[in-house]
Scaffold this motif. Structure first.
Motif, PDB file in Angstrom:
ATOM      1  N   UNK A  26       0.817  -1.222   0.000  1.00  0.00           N
ATOM      2  CA  UNK A  26       0.000   0.000   0.000  1.00  0.00           C
ATOM      3  C   UNK A  26       0.853   1.276   0.000  1.00  0.00           C
ATOM      4  N   UNK A  27       1.845   1.321  -0.885  1.00  0.00           N
ATOM      5  CA  UNK A  27       2.771   2.465  -0.904  1.00  0.00           C
ATOM      6  C   UNK A  27       2.578   3.381  -2.101  1.00  0.00           C
ATOM      7  N   UNK A  28       1.475   3.226  -2.840  1.00  0.00           N
ATOM      8  CA  UNK A  28       1.268   4.075  -4.021  1.00  0.00           C
ATOM      9  C   UNK A  28       1.212   5.550  -3.634  1.00  0.00           C
ATOM     10  N   UNK A  29       0.503   5.849  -2.515  1.00  0.00           N
ATOM     11  CA  UNK A  29       0.417   7.240  -2.055  1.00  0.00           C
ATOM     12  C   UNK A  29       1.762   7.801  -1.637  1.00  0.00           C
ATOM     13  N   UNK A  30       2.549   6.955  -0.970  1.00  0.00           N
ATOM     14  CA  UNK A  30       3.882   7.397  -0.534  1.00  0.00           C
ATOM     15  C   UNK A  30       4.794   7.653  -1.739  1.00  0.00           C
ATOM     16  N   UNK A  31       4.674   6.779  -2.749  1.00  0.00           N
ATOM     17  CA  UNK A  31       5.485   6.954  -3.954  1.00  0.00           C
ATOM     18  C   UNK A  31       5.153   8.284  -4.621  1.00  0.00           C
ATOM     19  N   UNK A  32       3.869   8.608  -4.684  1.00  0.00           N
ATOM     20  CA  UNK A  32       3.455   9.874  -5.292  1.00  0.00           C
ATOM     21  C   UNK A  32       4.036  11.062  -4.538  1.00  0.00           C
ATOM     22  N   UNK A  33       3.985  11.017  -3.194  1.00  0.00           N
ATOM     23  CA  UNK A  33       4.510  12.116  -2.386  1.00  0.00           C
ATOM     24  C   UNK A  33       6.021  12.233  -2.511  1.00  0.00           C
ATOM     25  N   UNK A  34       6.693  11.078  -2.500  1.00  0.00           N
ATOM     26  CA  UNK A  34       8.156  11.098  -2.610  1.00  0.00           C
ATOM     27  C   UNK A  34       8.605  11.573  -3.981  1.00  0.00           C
ATOM     28  N   UNK A  35       7.795  11.278  -5.012  1.00  0.00           N
ATOM     29  CA  UNK A  35       8.162  11.662  -6.377  1.00  0.00           C
ATOM     30  C   UNK A  35       7.958  13.147  -6.624  1.00  0.00           C
ATOM     31  N   UNK A  36       7.094  13.794  -5.842  1.00  0.00           N
ATOM     32  CA  UNK A  36       6.794  15.210  -6.060  1.00  0.00           C
ATOM     33  C   UNK A  36       8.041  16.073  -6.004  1.00  0.00           C
ATOM     34  N   UNK A  37       8.898  15.822  -5.019  1.00  0.00           N
ATOM     35  CA  UNK A  37      10.099  16.645  -4.871  1.00  0.00           C
ATOM     36  C   UNK A  37      11.034  16.465  -6.065  1.00  0.00           C
ATOM     37  N   UNK A  38      11.129  15.238  -6.580  1.00  0.00           N
ATOM     38  CA  UNK A  38      11.967  14.995  -7.757  1.00  0.00           C
ATOM     39  C   UNK A  38      11.389  15.705  -8.980  1.00  0.00           C
ATOM     40  N   UNK A  39      10.058  15.647  -9.121  1.00  0.00           N
ATOM     41  CA  UNK A  39       9.410  16.303 -10.258  1.00  0.00           C
ATOM     42  C   UNK A  39       9.577  17.823 -10.186  1.00  0.00           C
ATOM     43  N   UNK A  40       9.456  18.368  -8.981  1.00  0.00           N
ATOM     44  CA  UNK A  40       9.662  19.818  -8.817  1.00  0.00           C
ATOM     45  C   UNK A  40      11.120  20.183  -9.116  1.00  0.00           C
ATOM     46  N   UNK A  41      12.039  19.345  -8.642  1.00  0.00           N
ATOM     47  CA  UNK A  41      13.462  19.589  -8.916  1.00  0.00           C
ATOM     48  C   UNK A  41      13.724  19.572 -10.418  1.00  0.00           C
ATOM     49  N   UNK A  42      13.032  18.686 -11.125  1.00  0.00           N
ATOM     50  CA  UNK A  42      13.189  18.629 -12.582  1.00  0.00           C
ATOM     51  C   UNK A  42      12.646  19.906 -13.224  1.00  0.00           C
ATOM     52  N   UNK A  43      11.498  20.393 -12.716  1.00  0.00           N
ATOM     53  CA  UNK A  43      10.951  21.649 -13.231  1.00  0.00           C
ATOM     54  C   UNK A  43      11.909  22.814 -12.968  1.00  0.00           C
ATOM     55  N   UNK A  44      12.557  22.791 -11.804  1.00  0.00           N
ATOM     56  CA  UNK A  44      13.541  23.834 -11.477  1.00  0.00           C
ATOM     57  C   UNK A  44      14.716  23.778 -12.454  1.00  0.00           C
ATOM     58  N   UNK A  45      15.168  22.573 -12.784  1.00  0.00           N
ATOM     59  CA  UNK A  45      16.259  22.429 -13.752  1.00  0.00           C
ATOM     60  C   UNK A  45      15.855  22.976 -15.118  1.00  0.00           C
ATOM     61  N   UNK A  46      14.641  22.634 -15.563  1.00  0.00           N
ATOM     62  CA  UNK A  46      14.164  23.112 -16.855  1.00  0.00           C
ATOM     63  C   UNK A  46      14.025  24.632 -16.858  1.00  0.00           C
ATOM     64  N   UNK A  47      13.553  25.190 -15.731  1.00  0.00           N
ATOM     65  CA  UNK A  47      13.427  26.642 -15.639  1.00  0.00           C
ATOM     66  C   UNK A  47      14.803  27.305 -15.601  1.00  0.00           C
ATOM     67  N   UNK A  48      15.760  26.648 -14.951  1.00  0.00           N
ATOM     68  CA  UNK A  48      17.129  27.173 -14.933  1.00  0.00           C
ATOM     69  C   UNK A  48      17.714  27.212 -16.341  1.00  0.00           C
TER      70      UNK A  48
END
Length: 427
Positions: A119-141
């Motif tokens: 039952x870790x689908x929710x945790x995976x989504x939350x943990x992935x958010x920071x990586x996805x935001x970091x990727x958006x920051x890289x693209x914006x950079x």
């Protein structure tokens, strides 16, 4: 007669290609392509994809391990009046060594373990958010870096163009002096002008030639700096194209503010990632293999086991709420930076537009002055020949024209730099 169109087409293509290699867009594209910062952020974005796969494996995939170990606790056994050394004791009573009840005489293990998070689908989504935001920051950079390159390369290009225009004006002025020197020389030979008049023209000719050499040197230096800035391995001296910059249309929302939005998202994602440990942890486990303590019975100690592991935080000194409070404060700080930037940028753009407007007025006046000076030189040419005007006055007019042309080029360059700066902030 052969068809000339293929040759004409090739000539037009080569001409357009050569011009494309000397315009501003060429240098900007080269700088973007060779920028190590942009390459690094692109690599960071690729690494983010790998990190997402790692998180998926961590939270949803089973972990399989193999553990093996041997531990022996030998004793000196004195049962039945005999003294003997035993590596794997079973029921000794009179002995020297570790207590058999504590050590079991030894441990012999070789087990395959499987642990499956549940039952870790929710945790995976939350943990992935920071990586996805970091990727958006890289693209914006990357976007910000490319925009910075457009500004920096544009400024250097304008500087080179300024040097080139100064050189062109000096060449034109030198041609005028050369033509006048021929006329003055003839007048001196005919006794209509003094030798000092010819010497005065010669001195001015040398002055302009020296100025021309200086501007050529400055242009070469600035052109090499442009190549260095763009990562272009070329030391040849070429003439860059003219530049016609226009003021960009006003934008409703600045792209610069995207950074503040992403910073806030990153703080929220970090908070969610911190709170992951407060979620209930449930996983299923199973193992199989050898697990025994007595060597003679090891062949019968192969088996398996399975079960569930559950854990949840009860109390940790209110760290969750304290970290949430810290995150909220940092988000407020980010919003303050954003608000301050919007205010400053509005005033900054207004100031630049006012400076451009003032420069436009001065440029119009300078254009009229240049026309008048050129007309005055034409009059002086004729008047020098007829003796109505002195060579000194003619040379003075040339000097004034040279100074006015220099100021005119500087005003043109300043206007281009201001437009380039305005377009940079109006983005």
């Amino acid at each position: 007669m052969k068809n000339p169109f293929p040759i004409l087409f090739l000539f037009c293509f080569l001409y357009s290609y050569v011009n494309a290699q000397t315009d501003l867009s060429f240098y900007i594209n080269q700088a973007k392509e060779n920028s190590p910062l942009i390459k690094d952020n692109k690599n960071q974005s690729e690494a983010s994809k790998a990190e997402l796969e790692r998180l998926k494996a961590l939270y949803t995939k089973p972990q399989i391990t193999f553990n093996a170990g041997v531990a022996v606790s030998p004793i000196i056994n004195r049962d039945n009046g005999k003294t003997q050394f035993q590596i794997s004791p079973s029921d000794a009573t009179n002995y020297t060594g570790y207590d058999i009840a504590a050590s079991n005489g030894g441990i012999y293990q070789g087990m395959l373990n499987v642990n499956q998070p549940l039952f870790n689908a929710g945790k995976l989504k939350m943990a992935s958010e920071q990586v996805l935001v970091a990727n958006q920051i890289n693209l914006n950079t990357i976007k910000l870096s490319e925009h910075d390159i457009e500004k920096i390369v544009g400024d250097q290009y304008i500087l080179c163009l300024q040097d080139l225009k100064q050189t062109d004006y000096i060449i034109q002025l030198t041609q005028i002096i050369n033509e006048q020197k021929v006329v003055v020389n003839k007048l001196v030979e005919n006794g209509l002008l003094k030798q000092s008049d010819l010497l005065l023209v010669s001195i001015e000719q040398q002055t302009q030639q020296n100025t021309l050499a200086m501007y050529k040197s400055i242009y070469r230096r600035d052109l090499m700096d442009l190549n260095i800035l763009c990562g272009i391995n070329d030391t040849s001296l070429i003439a860059i194209n003219n530049l016609d910059l226009t003021i960009s249309s006003s934008v409703s929302q600045s792209n610069f503010t995207e950074k503040f939005r992403l910073d806030s998202l990153n703080l929220l994602a970090a908070q969610k990632n911190f709170e992951l440990k407060y979620k209930p942890q449930l996983s299923a486990y199973a193992n199989t293999g050898l697990n025994g303590v007595y060597v003679p019975t090891l062949p019968n100690r192969f088996g398996l086991s399975g079960g569930l592991n559950f854990s949840v935080y009860i109390f940790d000194g209110k760290q969750k709420s304290l970290n949430k409070k810290k995150t909220d404060i940092l988000i407020k700080s980010t919003q303050s930076y954003k608000s301050n930037f919007i205010t400053q940028n509005t005033i900054r753009k207004y100031k630049i537009l006012a400076e451009i407007s003032s420069l436009n007025d001065r440029i119009v006046i300078s254009i009229n002055q240049l026309k008048d000076y050129k007309q005055l030189l034409e009059y002086y040419k004729k008047e020098v020949i007829t003796g109505q005007q002195s060579v000194v006055a003619y040379i003075t007019t040339i000097k004034n024209l040279a100074a006015l042309q220099r100021d005119y080029v500087l005003m043109q360059s300043s206007k281009l730099l201001l437009i380039n700066t305005y377009n940079y902030w109006n983005w």
